[in-house]
Design a protein around this motif. Sequence first.
Motif, PDB file in Angstrom:
ATOM      1  N   GLY A  45       0.566  -7.131  12.660  1.00  0.00           N
ATOM      2  CA  GLY A  45       1.137  -7.092  11.450  1.00  0.00           C
ATOM      3  C   GLY A  45       0.982  -8.113  10.329  1.00  0.00           C
ATOM      4  N   ASP A  46       1.048  -9.013  10.707  1.00  0.00           N
ATOM      5  CA  ASP A  46       0.459 -10.233   9.821  1.00  0.00           C
ATOM      6  C   ASP A  46      -0.878 -10.140   9.178  1.00  0.00           C
ATOM      7  N   ILE A  47      -1.984  -9.760   9.816  1.00  0.00           N
ATOM      8  CA  ILE A  47      -2.981  -9.496   9.355  1.00  0.00           C
ATOM      9  C   ILE A  47      -3.134  -8.248   8.481  1.00  0.00           C
ATOM     10  N   GLU A  48      -2.284  -7.386   8.860  1.00  0.00           N
ATOM     11  CA  GLU A  48      -2.417  -6.251   7.833  1.00  0.00           C
ATOM     12  C   GLU A  48      -1.700  -6.596   6.788  1.00  0.00           C
ATOM     13  N   LEU A  49      -0.660  -7.409   6.630  1.00  0.00           N
ATOM     14  CA  LEU A  49       0.039  -8.008   5.342  1.00  0.00           C
ATOM     15  C   LEU A  49      -1.066  -8.680   4.687  1.00  0.00           C
ATOM     16  N   TRP A  50      -1.733  -9.494   5.070  1.00  0.00           N
ATOM     17  CA  TRP A  50      -2.785 -10.522   4.500  1.00  0.00           C
ATOM     18  C   TRP A  50      -3.808  -9.381   3.657  1.00  0.00           C
ATOM     19  N   VAL A  51      -4.155  -8.179   4.457  1.00  0.00           N
ATOM     20  CA  VAL A  51      -5.055  -7.425   3.748  1.00  0.00           C
ATOM     21  C   VAL A  51      -4.362  -6.804   2.751  1.00  0.00           C
ATOM     22  N   GLN A  52      -3.169  -6.233   2.685  1.00  0.00           N
ATOM     23  CA  GLN A  52      -2.313  -5.683   1.709  1.00  0.00           C
ATOM     24  C   GLN A  52      -2.339  -6.415   0.402  1.00  0.00           C
ATOM     25  N   THR A  53      -2.045  -7.912   0.971  1.00  0.00           N
ATOM     26  CA  THR A  53      -1.729  -8.920  -0.277  1.00  0.00           C
ATOM     27  C   THR A  53      -2.846  -8.795  -1.381  1.00  0.00           C
ATOM     28  N   GLY A  54      -4.206  -8.886  -0.780  1.00  0.00           N
ATOM     29  CA  GLY A  54      -5.307  -9.053  -1.411  1.00  0.00           C
ATOM     30  C   GLY A  54      -5.775  -7.734  -2.017  1.00  0.00           C
ATOM     31  N   ALA A  55      -5.466  -6.426  -1.585  1.00  0.00           N
ATOM     32  CA  ALA A  55      -5.608  -5.419  -2.175  1.00  0.00           C
ATOM     33  C   ALA A  55      -4.517  -4.806  -3.076  1.00  0.00           C
ATOM     34  N   ASP A  64     -12.831 -12.350  -0.973  1.00  0.00           N
ATOM     35  CA  ASP A  64     -13.946 -11.668  -0.110  1.00  0.00           C
ATOM     36  C   ASP A  64     -13.483 -10.128   0.079  1.00  0.00           C
ATOM     37  N   PRO A  65     -13.761  -9.273  -0.729  1.00  0.00           N
ATOM     38  CA  PRO A  65     -13.161  -8.065  -0.764  1.00  0.00           C
ATOM     39  C   PRO A  65     -14.022  -7.089   0.602  1.00  0.00           C
ATOM     40  N   GLU A  66     -15.210  -7.484   0.998  1.00  0.00           N
ATOM     41  CA  GLU A  66     -16.010  -6.712   1.682  1.00  0.00           C
ATOM     42  C   GLU A  66     -15.355  -7.281   3.120  1.00  0.00           C
ATOM     43  N   PHE A  67     -15.136  -8.758   3.300  1.00  0.00           N
ATOM     44  CA  PHE A  67     -14.657  -9.134   4.605  1.00  0.00           C
ATOM     45  C   PHE A  67     -13.170  -8.527   4.746  1.00  0.00           C
ATOM     46  N   ARG A  68     -12.593  -8.436   3.615  1.00  0.00           N
ATOM     47  CA  ARG A  68     -10.903  -8.028   3.876  1.00  0.00           C
ATOM     48  C   ARG A  68     -10.904  -6.481   4.155  1.00  0.00           C
ATOM     49  N   THR A  69     -11.818  -5.779   3.687  1.00  0.00           N
ATOM     50  CA  THR A  69     -12.075  -4.460   4.002  1.00  0.00           C
ATOM     51  C   THR A  69     -12.454  -4.206   5.549  1.00  0.00           C
ATOM     52  N   ARG A  70     -13.427  -4.947   6.093  1.00  0.00           N
ATOM     53  CA  ARG A  70     -13.733  -5.178   7.511  1.00  0.00           C
ATOM     54  C   ARG A  70     -12.675  -5.285   8.255  1.00  0.00           C
ATOM     55  N   VAL A  71     -11.723  -6.461   7.894  1.00  0.00           N
ATOM     56  CA  VAL A  71     -10.684  -6.687   8.760  1.00  0.00           C
ATOM     57  C   VAL A  71      -9.581  -5.557   8.679  1.00  0.00           C
ATOM     58  N   GLY A  72      -9.259  -4.835   7.444  1.00  0.00           N
ATOM     59  CA  GLY A  72      -8.512  -3.826   7.521  1.00  0.00           C
ATOM     60  C   GLY A  72      -8.754  -2.744   8.324  1.00  0.00           C
ATOM     61  N   ASN A  73     -10.219  -2.552   8.552  1.00  0.00           N
ATOM     62  CA  ASN A  73     -10.614  -1.381   9.157  1.00  0.00           C
ATOM     63  C   ASN A  73     -10.399  -1.870  10.898  1.00  0.00           C
ATOM     64  N   GLU A  74     -10.725  -3.014  11.144  1.00  0.00           N
ATOM     65  CA  GLU A  74     -10.383  -3.366  12.431  1.00  0.00           C
ATOM     66  C   GLU A  74      -9.107  -3.412  12.894  1.00  0.00           C
ATOM     67  N   VAL A  75      -8.205  -3.734  12.023  1.00  0.00           N
ATOM     68  CA  VAL A  75      -6.738  -3.801  12.328  1.00  0.00           C
ATOM     69  C   VAL A  75      -6.252  -2.379  12.674  1.00  0.00           C
ATOM     70  N   ASP A  76      -6.652  -1.346  11.759  1.00  0.00           N
ATOM     71  CA  ASP A  76      -6.317   0.116  12.052  1.00  0.00           C
ATOM     72  C   ASP A  76      -7.005   0.497  13.182  1.00  0.00           C
ATOM     73  N   GLY A  77      -7.989   0.280  13.703  1.00  0.00           N
ATOM     74  CA  GLY A  77      -8.626   0.707  14.706  1.00  0.00           C
ATOM     75  C   GLY A  77      -7.798  -0.061  16.083  1.00  0.00           C
ATOM     76  N   LEU A  78      -7.519  -1.255  15.803  1.00  0.00           N
ATOM     77  CA  LEU A  78      -6.664  -1.872  16.949  1.00  0.00           C
ATOM     78  C   LEU A  78      -5.531  -1.240  17.153  1.00  0.00           C
ATOM     79  N   ASN A  79      -4.539  -0.971  16.082  1.00  0.00           N
ATOM     80  CA  ASN A  79      -3.545  -0.441  16.196  1.00  0.00           C
ATOM     81  C   ASN A  79      -3.350   1.084  16.842  1.00  0.00           C
ATOM     82  N   GLU A  80      -4.565   1.656  16.806  1.00  0.00           N
ATOM     83  CA  GLU A  80      -4.838   3.098  17.479  1.00  0.00           C
ATOM     84  C   GLU A  80      -5.061   2.830  18.722  1.00  0.00           C
TER      85      GLU A  80
END
Length: 975
Positions: free
Chosen positions: A650-660, A947-963
């Motif tokens: 949840g914290d990582i997802e918030l970090w991703v959303q804050t930058g986006a 680092d938008p590319e890194f943020r996207t990579r982290v967001g995709n990873e979090v989505d996959g981990l939630n699943e």
Amino acid sequence: MARRRVLQPRGPSRNACSSRVPGSDTPIPSIEKDGPIDADDRSSARSPTPSISVDTPDNDDSSSEAPDPSFPNSSSPSPGQGDAGSIGDRLQDLRLTSPFWPGAFALDNLRAALPSAGTSSRSQTPLLLLPSASPGSSGGHRRRRSSSVNPEPYDVRQERPPQDRFHDPEFQQAFAHATSLMARLAGVLGSSTLHLEPDSTMKTLRDRADALAHFRCPPTRTVALVGDSGVGKSSLLNSLLDFRNLARTSNGGSACTCVVTEYRHHDRADFAVEVVLFTEAELTEQLRKMVQAYRHNFFYADQMSNEDRNHSADQATLACDTLKAMFADRFTTAFLENNRTRTVVETLMNWAMDLRPARYMQGNDVAESLEDCSNLLMRLTSDRGAAQGGPAAWPYIKKIRVFLNAYILSRGLVLVDLPGLRDLNSARRNITERYLLECDEIFAVCPIGRAMTDEGVKSVCDLARQTGLSNVSIICTKSDEIRVDEAQRDWEGAQARELRRLTVALATAEQDSANIRDELDDLRDLEDISEEDEILRGRLYEELERKNRDIERRKFERQRYMITTRNTLVQSNLRDLYRDTIPGGDLHVFCASNTLYWENRDLRPQHKAAPFLELSGIVTIRKHCMSLVSQRQLRIATQYLQGDIPGLLGDIELWVQTGAGTADAEKKRAVREALDRFGNSLREELVGNASPLSDLTGELTNVFREHVYQRRQIREWTEGAIQAGQVWSSRRLATYAAFCRQYGTHTTDAAGYHCWNEEAMGTINHDLADPWDRFQSNVNRQLDDATAFVSETLDRAISRNLANALQEFPEPIRPLWVALKSRKRILAGALEDLCASFSAELSKLRTDALSGLRTAYFGQSMEQAYWNANLKSGRGSWERKKAVINEALRDEQLFANMMRKLKRTFEELAAKLDTDALALVEEHLGSIDGTLDMVRSENVALESERDPEFRTRVGNEVDGLNEAMDPILAAVGHA
């Protein structure tokens, strides 16, 4: 002319078995018989040569019993291999001697007779055998040409775990999968340079992920093994840990000088040893008592009764031996005899400060090998560890912690080796008593042969009765030490008949084997060997091998029957004996054989070892110990899966959303203000002046005063103690002195069992026992209310206030809700654990206040009186002993001081609970602030945007981990 012989059809013979099978009244040799059988035994084992059939193995008598598939060597040989080469190979696999037939069949002679067998290069590892173990079980050099069995050594990690939810395979797989997901997440979070910046949010998130990837359940259960010297504790510990000879025993089989030793887990191949020394105050008190004990015996032994003299001599010998170990050549008995006690103690204490091993015991000693660790422990715990003429370490040591990678410890267990409760060294005996009150499970260890009368077990069960401990079990060691003749003499009915049947069947099989050997001897004596004789000889070898396997199986069946039958009888008798002693009456009794375990531990393949290891009882005890941690470990692991991981995601997802995020500055400011109000409101509710957590100390102290402290009746309690002392004074001198020597708790034929401390406290227990129970129930209810308040406050704040605060900004609601819910779960669990710990401390406080234990309040208050009474000797000593004890009982300050100490201790516990609870809530409020900062902090937003590319990579990873976590959480829910 060459001798020829006529082969008779093989079948029943009048003298084939009748001369060998014992009658029902004939003594049967012990299966534990040691040493070689003499010539008379060997000659009497021979019988007339029987007739023998030449049927092939495929046409074996169908009436013979099928081999036990679970027993070692029960598989049949390959039939039809009659050539000399195959015979020679099979000879390598034959067990050609046994405890009953030593030297009856020499392998060298067979090799000479069969040149095709050749010279073998196979390992000649010595065979380790129980007297009753499988004679054909070797350490690994037996081999068959065609075998599909697993040749790998026994692996304790492959033992079946306890059948509970924590050890459920689905739950364990889910737990392991989750840790691997966190390792993967840590790798992704570390794929940018952001985590290298010391103050970055990404560094904090990456460190949290790495910690979760390496998460291990901490130690949660302590299991103590306690018993008198020589009962087999050290050997039992070695077996449970599965480390041969780690905790050594002396050559006589008894334990080395005993120091409290904890065995803890670490995930490394080496061994770490940590030493805790006695404090200066503790050493001073021990030295004072040792000097007094020696001088009292030296000056007054001739004035004592026989019983007092023996007791005094034992104490003086113990003191002298300990002082010699502590000070080596500096110490002489003349120094104790020719100086004043105070001077002697001061001098000895100066020596102790100079010689104690503190100067070289800094931190952990690391031993690379098992042998090095064993040697280190030997040096620390015995006189043999001292340098030549130098002081020993053990008198200065209070506790040793050993860290090792043992399977039984890997799930959060701590095993502790304790001195017995009857240890002559009162300091170590008292350490044991206090330690047992802290343990989650207590194993009283005794040899099975004296289980019903073992004083060490009685002392542990008495402790359980006095304190209300229900976590006592018994382990009976040396369960393999049972003789056939004694069992047949002692058992009756069906048990005796079954043992006789098994014995007759074994004797018959041995007779058949002897007959075959006789046939082979006759063939060997022939001057001319025909082709027919060669074929017959091959068949005889095969039949002998089958028969020897049958003997092994029957020996094991008889051994298993004797051990399990005797174990069942002992277990039943012990449960009956202590049914009214152990609270709840649910006494676990285990039986173990360390000999069976180690002599079969390394058999190859594993299925050969399994029956013996199960019979040893070690596997069962190990499984029971591991099951003790299951409930607590399940709670910790579930918290990890349902709280820690979702909170991080949840914290990582918030970090991703804050930058986006695309919100303008005005909306961002509104979000920050809303979250500020939410955080401040939550803090005020939880730790503000109106919070139930704000004054736990005052509320709990008021309850204590109302239910306990204000009910004190010092005068009445003192009168009750005086009356108890008068009853004791009416007893004979010998009985009175015996109870003084045992500090009031003793059993004699004339008086029976008594605990003077308990009897003197009869009135206070009558007045306070029930009020204390009501007090503790009231406290537990208040703690439950406080925990519920925190949980409900967080639920209300998250479900209502947060949604209201962010109703115009739906983007961060879901991940923020998930993260805060996880925080709430973790905080609620931590508070429950804190309150449970406080409740356990209250139970121990009740024991100190109301029990007659030697280390409880009353016992400690009377300790010096008992000691002084024991120093009285000579004419009129009985009256002087009584005067010392009765004077102590008449002192009203005894109970007044106890109540003041009780009040002070409770207030300290309540204040600590208050402090710890507030600190815990503050800590988690800080974590909640960190989660809120993921949304409201400008620095976090700037970091996430870099680092938008890194943020996207982290967001995709979090989505996959939630699943990926969805099926894991589902497994946790119904595992």
